[in-house]
Design a protein around this motif. Structure first.
Motif, PDB file in Angstrom:
ATOM      1  N   LEU A 195      77.679  98.933 -15.564  1.00 38.69           N
ATOM      2  CA  LEU A 195      76.362  98.530 -15.068  1.00 38.69           C
ATOM      3  C   LEU A 195      75.255  99.166 -15.900  1.00 38.69           C
ATOM      4  O   LEU A 195      74.235  98.526 -16.185  1.00 38.69           O
ATOM      5  CB  LEU A 195      76.214  98.931 -13.602  1.00 38.69           C
ATOM      6  N   TYR A 196      75.460 100.418 -16.265  1.00 34.14           N
ATOM      7  CA  TYR A 196      74.450 101.104 -17.072  1.00 34.14           C
ATOM      8  C   TYR A 196      74.237 100.388 -18.399  1.00 34.14           C
ATOM      9  O   TYR A 196      73.095 100.155 -18.820  1.00 34.14           O
ATOM     10  CB  TYR A 196      74.880 102.552 -17.317  1.00 34.14           C
ATOM     11  N   VAL A 197      75.322 100.026 -19.082  1.00 35.40           N
ATOM     12  CA  VAL A 197      75.216  99.338 -20.373  1.00 35.40           C
ATOM     13  C   VAL A 197      74.529  97.987 -20.203  1.00 35.40           C
ATOM     14  O   VAL A 197      73.665  97.614 -21.004  1.00 35.40           O
ATOM     15  CB  VAL A 197      76.613  99.176 -21.000  1.00 35.40           C
ATOM     16  N   MET A 198      74.886  97.255 -19.162  1.00 38.34           N
ATOM     17  CA  MET A 198      74.262  95.952 -18.923  1.00 38.34           C
ATOM     18  C   MET A 198      72.783  96.104 -18.604  1.00 38.34           C
ATOM     19  O   MET A 198      71.938  95.347 -19.113  1.00 38.34           O
ATOM     20  CB  MET A 198      74.978  95.236 -17.783  1.00 38.34           C
ATOM     21  N   LEU A 199      72.450  97.074 -17.754  1.00 39.19           N
ATOM     22  CA  LEU A 199      71.050  97.298 -17.402  1.00 39.19           C
ATOM     23  C   LEU A 199      70.220  97.670 -18.631  1.00 39.19           C
ATOM     24  O   LEU A 199      69.110  97.159 -18.821  1.00 39.19           O
ATOM     25  CB  LEU A 199      70.941  98.396 -16.343  1.00 39.19           C
ATOM     26  N   CYS A 200      70.752  98.550 -19.460  1.00 36.12           N
ATOM     27  CA  CYS A 200      70.033  98.945 -20.671  1.00 36.12           C
ATOM     28  C   CYS A 200      69.781  97.751 -21.580  1.00 36.12           C
ATOM     29  O   CYS A 200      68.677  97.567 -22.112  1.00 36.12           O
ATOM     30  CB  CYS A 200      70.829 100.015 -21.413  1.00 36.12           C
ATOM     31  N   THR A 201      70.791  96.929 -21.744  1.00 37.04           N
ATOM     32  CA  THR A 201      70.667  95.765 -22.632  1.00 37.04           C
ATOM     33  C   THR A 201      69.666  94.762 -22.091  1.00 37.04           C
ATOM     34  O   THR A 201      68.805  94.259 -22.829  1.00 37.04           O
ATOM     35  CB  THR A 201      72.039  95.094 -22.808  1.00 37.04           C
ATOM     36  N   GLU A 202      69.749  94.477 -20.790  1.00 36.44           N
ATOM     37  CA  GLU A 202      68.833  93.505 -20.196  1.00 36.44           C
ATOM     38  C   GLU A 202      67.411  94.060 -20.121  1.00 36.44           C
ATOM     39  O   GLU A 202      66.440  93.308 -20.268  1.00 36.44           O
ATOM     40  CB  GLU A 202      69.311  93.116 -18.799  1.00 36.44           C
ATOM     41  N   CYS A 203      67.258  95.367 -19.901  1.00 35.86           N
ATOM     42  CA  CYS A 203      65.925  95.969 -19.885  1.00 35.86           C
ATOM     43  C   CYS A 203      65.270  95.860 -21.258  1.00 35.86           C
ATOM     44  O   CYS A 203      64.086  95.520 -21.368  1.00 35.86           O
ATOM     45  CB  CYS A 203      66.013  97.441 -19.465  1.00 35.86           C
ATOM     46  N   LEU A 204      66.028  96.161 -22.289  1.00 34.52           N
ATOM     47  CA  LEU A 204      65.482  96.082 -23.635  1.00 34.52           C
ATOM     48  C   LEU A 204      65.038  94.659 -23.957  1.00 34.52           C
ATOM     49  O   LEU A 204      63.953  94.449 -24.516  1.00 34.52           O
ATOM     50  CB  LEU A 204      66.532  96.570 -24.624  1.00 34.52           C
ATOM     51  N   TYR A 205      65.854  93.680 -23.577  1.00 37.94           N
ATOM     52  CA  TYR A 205      65.488  92.279 -23.810  1.00 37.94           C
ATOM     53  C   TYR A 205      64.257  91.889 -23.003  1.00 37.94           C
ATOM     54  O   TYR A 205      63.355  91.217 -23.512  1.00 37.94           O
ATOM     55  CB  TYR A 205      66.669  91.384 -23.450  1.00 37.94           C
TER      56      TYR A 205
END
Length: 249
Positions: A195-205
């Motif tokens: 979840l952390y990796v997904m959240l970081c990626t989607e936040c950056l986008y």
């Protein structure tokens, strides 16, 4: 893709030698090779385009070391051949962050560009002999760069803080620290780390999208609204257990 195509053509050359029970192989031997051999047959003007491409790989085969290095147990390996033709490049530390990631393809693409520092932030655009303000499009205080835009800008900090709070984590104080944490957790299979990796990626986008909206349309959503969109995307792409974790928050 060019190297992979050559490896696939080599497999067809291998089939001409070792798969003579196949109908198309028998046809090629009957009409083109006849009583000759694959190694010595001459490519003529009436030879089909595809067969010419296959026969042209004979020189490539000699360069990489012959059939012994690309096949085993009477099986040809396109993967092994492809790796033999590749140059030796140093593996980047963040490769798992882009590959072992369940985020949306667009967000992973923007993450990849950010990691390579290839996004069209104004610090890069200004180097292309373009007259433009180098200030951040969202805060208008500091010069815009990848590090400032995604990690140092007050708007971005608010997005990171609200998003990571959902899974009981807090953002790192530096861009390098956040990326190191993301790279480390991308190696893990734990639900919270995924979840952390997904959240970081989607936040950056999402931050990149808001930056462009502010620059081209003069519109900027609140950090809370952005985080809600991020959580929706993550919930749509994660498994049921991870989705349940998000819903509980």
């Amino acid at each position: 893709m060019n190297l992979w195509n050559k490896a696939a053509l080599l497999k067809q050359l291998w089939a001409l030698l070792f798969k003579q029970d196949k109908l198309w192989v028998r046809w090629v031997h009957a009409y083109y090779i006849k009583r000759g051999s694959i190694e010595s047959v001459t490519v003529k003007s009436n030879t089909s385009w595809l067969l010419r491409k296959i026969l042209d790989t004979r020189e490539l085969l000699r360069d990489i070391g012959g059939w012994e290095v690309v096949s085993s147990l009477q099986k040809f390996s396109i993967k092994r051949t492809y790796k033999l033709m590749q140059d030796n490049f140093e593996k980047v530390s963040w490769r798992r962050l882009t590959c072992n990631n369940q985020a949306t393809p667009k967000s992973k693409f923007i993450l990849w560009l950010a990691l390579l520092n290839r996004l069209a932030t104004v610090d890069r655009v200004s180097k292309w002999n373009r007259e433009c303000s180098t200030l951040c499009k969202m805060c208008g205080i500091q010069n815009e760069s990848v590090q400032h835009l995604f990690f140092d800008c007050d708007y971005s900090k608010s997005v990171w803080s609200a998003a990571l709070q959902v899974i009981g984590m807090s953002p790192e104080s530096t861009a390098g620290g956040e990326l190191r944490k993301a790279v480390q957790k991308a190696r893990s299979k734990r639900s919270k780390n995924r979840l952390y990796v997904m959240l970081c990626t989607e936040c950056l986008y999402a931050i990149w999208i808001q930056r462009n909206c502010k620059h081209f349309k003069g519109i900027l959503l609140s950090p809370i609204a952005v985080v809600k969109e991020v959580l929706f995307k993550v919930a749509c792409n994660c498994n049921e257990n991870d989705r349940h974790r998000l819903l509980l928050t």
